[in-house]
Write an enzyme that holds these catalytic residues in place. Structure first.
Site, PDB file in Angstrom:
ATOM      1  N   THR A  96       0.983  -1.293   0.393  1.00 58.06           N
ATOM      2  CA  THR A  96       0.217  -0.016  -0.031  1.00 58.06           C
ATOM      3  C   THR A  96       0.939   1.272  -0.251  1.00 58.06           C
ATOM      4  O   THR A  96       1.673   1.076   0.482  1.00 58.06           O
ATOM      5  CB  THR A  96      -1.475  -0.011   0.934  1.00 58.06           C
ATOM      6  OG1 THR A  96      -1.300   0.928   1.444  1.00 58.06           O
ATOM      7  CG2 THR A  96       0.036   0.048   2.685  1.00 58.06           C
ATOM      8  N   CYS A  97       0.320   1.873  -0.604  1.00 57.10           N
ATOM      9  CA  CYS A  97       0.924   3.423  -0.673  1.00 57.10           C
ATOM     10  C   CYS A  97       0.339   4.657  -0.299  1.00 57.10           C
ATOM     11  O   CYS A  97      -1.197   4.437   0.197  1.00 57.10           O
ATOM     12  CB  CYS A  97       1.942   3.204  -1.621  1.00 57.10           C
ATOM     13  SG  CYS A  97       1.236   4.031  -3.153  1.00 57.10           S
ATOM     14  N   GLN A  98       0.205   6.025  -0.705  1.00 52.46           N
ATOM     15  CA  GLN A  98      -1.029   6.575  -0.522  1.00 52.46           C
ATOM     16  C   GLN A  98      -2.265   6.573  -1.647  1.00 52.46           C
ATOM     17  O   GLN A  98      -3.154   6.729  -1.558  1.00 52.46           O
ATOM     18  CB  GLN A  98       0.182   8.076  -0.845  1.00 52.46           C
ATOM     19  CG  GLN A  98      -1.500   9.517  -0.883  1.00 52.46           C
ATOM     20  CD  GLN A  98      -1.745   9.764   0.255  1.00 52.46           C
ATOM     21  OE1 GLN A  98      -1.467   9.537   1.992  1.00 52.46           O
ATOM     22  NE2 GLN A  98      -2.812  10.056   0.561  1.00 52.46           N
TER      23      GLN A  98
END
Length: 140
Positions: A96-98
């Site tokens: 996951t990230c932004q």
């Protein structure tokens, strides 16, 4: 931008939705160990300090993902011993990230390193936090 898009589009693993991430975020330490799932947030530490993180996510910035997944000592240093080094054949890595782009790049890296069970949460932190707020409002 074109190269990042092509890296994400070459990811061929599972895509997690909000419900799966929410369920993972609510697991106890024992349940996390038994699940053999690693939710890995590849944002920089400064981003996490500024906006928060999904509970139970491990922060490994994108620039460190390859070395952390190759070398158990580096992984252990990054996660401060909170989780064992993931097994390439049996443990699931969910990135996951932004916004989803870096997560896709990390997933492609993990697959190239031989990790067999790899997933991405494409909505990532921005969607998770919005959905979590919406669920709290709807439940009340």
């Amino acid at each position: 931008m074109g190269q990042m898009t092509s890296m994400f589009s070459s990811f061929s693993g599972e895509k997690w939705n909000f419900e799966k991430v929410l369920s993972h975020s609510q697991k106890s330490s024992k349940e996390l160990a038994e699940s053999r799932e690693y939710l890995i947030d590849v944002r920089e530490e400064s981003e996490i300090r500024g906006s928060g993180a999904i509970p139970n996510a491990i922060n490994i910035p994108l620039g460190h993902v390859e070395s952390a997944l190759k070398f158990p000592k580096i992984f252990d240093q990054i996660v401060s011993g909170s989780r064992p080094f993931p097994d390439a054949e049996g443990d699931k890595l969910i990135f996951t990230c932004q916004s989803g782009m870096r997560a896709g790049r990390a997933a492609v890296m993990a697959q190239a390193l031989g990790y067999e069970i790899v997933a991405v949460y494409p909505g990532s932190f921005s969607v998770f936090s919005s959905w979590k707020i919406l669920n709290v409002i709807l439940i009340q």
